[in-house]
Design an enzyme around this catalytic site. Sequence first.
Site, PDB file in Angstrom:
ATOM      1  N   CYS A  68       0.814  -1.224   0.000  1.00 52.28           N
ATOM      2  CA  CYS A  68       0.000   0.000   0.000  1.00 52.28           C
ATOM      3  C   CYS A  68       0.844   1.270   0.000  1.00 52.28           C
ATOM      4  CB  CYS A  68      -0.980  -0.006   1.167  1.00 52.28           C
ATOM      5  SG  CYS A  68      -0.221  -0.015   2.815  1.00 52.28           S
ATOM      6  N   HIS A 116      -2.204   0.925   6.967  1.00 53.41           N
ATOM      7  CA  HIS A 116      -2.699   0.786   5.596  1.00 53.41           C
ATOM      8  C   HIS A 116      -3.051   2.161   5.061  1.00 53.41           C
ATOM      9  CE1 HIS A 116      -4.185  -1.261   2.081  1.00 53.41           C
ATOM     10  NE2 HIS A 116      -5.266  -0.514   2.119  1.00 53.41           N
ATOM     11  N   HIS A 128      -6.137   1.364  -3.841  1.00 52.94           N
ATOM     12  CA  HIS A 128      -5.135   0.882  -2.885  1.00 52.94           C
ATOM     13  C   HIS A 128      -4.759  -0.537  -3.275  1.00 52.94           C
ATOM     14  CE1 HIS A 128      -8.008  -1.645  -0.353  1.00 52.94           C
ATOM     15  NE2 HIS A 128      -8.776  -1.068  -1.258  1.00 52.94           N
TER      16      HIS A 128
END
Length: 157
Positions: A68, A116, A128
């Site tokens: 990510c 994240h 993402h």
Amino acid sequence: MNNKFTKLVMSVTLSFSLLLGGTAAMQAKPVSAATTSQANSMISTAKKYLGTPYRFGASTSTTRYFDCSSLMKYLYKKQGIYLPRESKDQAKVGKYVSKSNLKPGDLVFFYKPIHHVGMYIGNGKIIHTYGKPGVMISSIKSGWWSQHYTTARRISK
């Protein structure tokens, strides 16, 4: 004599602090919000990588796979904006933006502690990468991503 010594130490300390502070300030980049064209370019580039495999700890020197934060670092770097490598550090860059004021190009962060990150692309969606299928588009308006939303940052150049 003690008073003169104290003044000398304080003077030297203040001068040294100003010198270091001035050096740091000269290295700082000017702050301005990412433009709409920059955001559109990053989103367009990100969409080209839909389905690119996820790999935790992915190198920032490859586009064969991403994690990510390496994806966000890559997208922003293409616009001349340099981000830290890890999502927890990326969450400290730029300015806080509320969930109700998100704009395309803003970074959105998940979990506590943060681990994240995705990019807001508009209409309650983020791009993402996480697990399979790799780079993907998800909604933050409901479900898992909505429940684990933590914060967002508007990144500056």
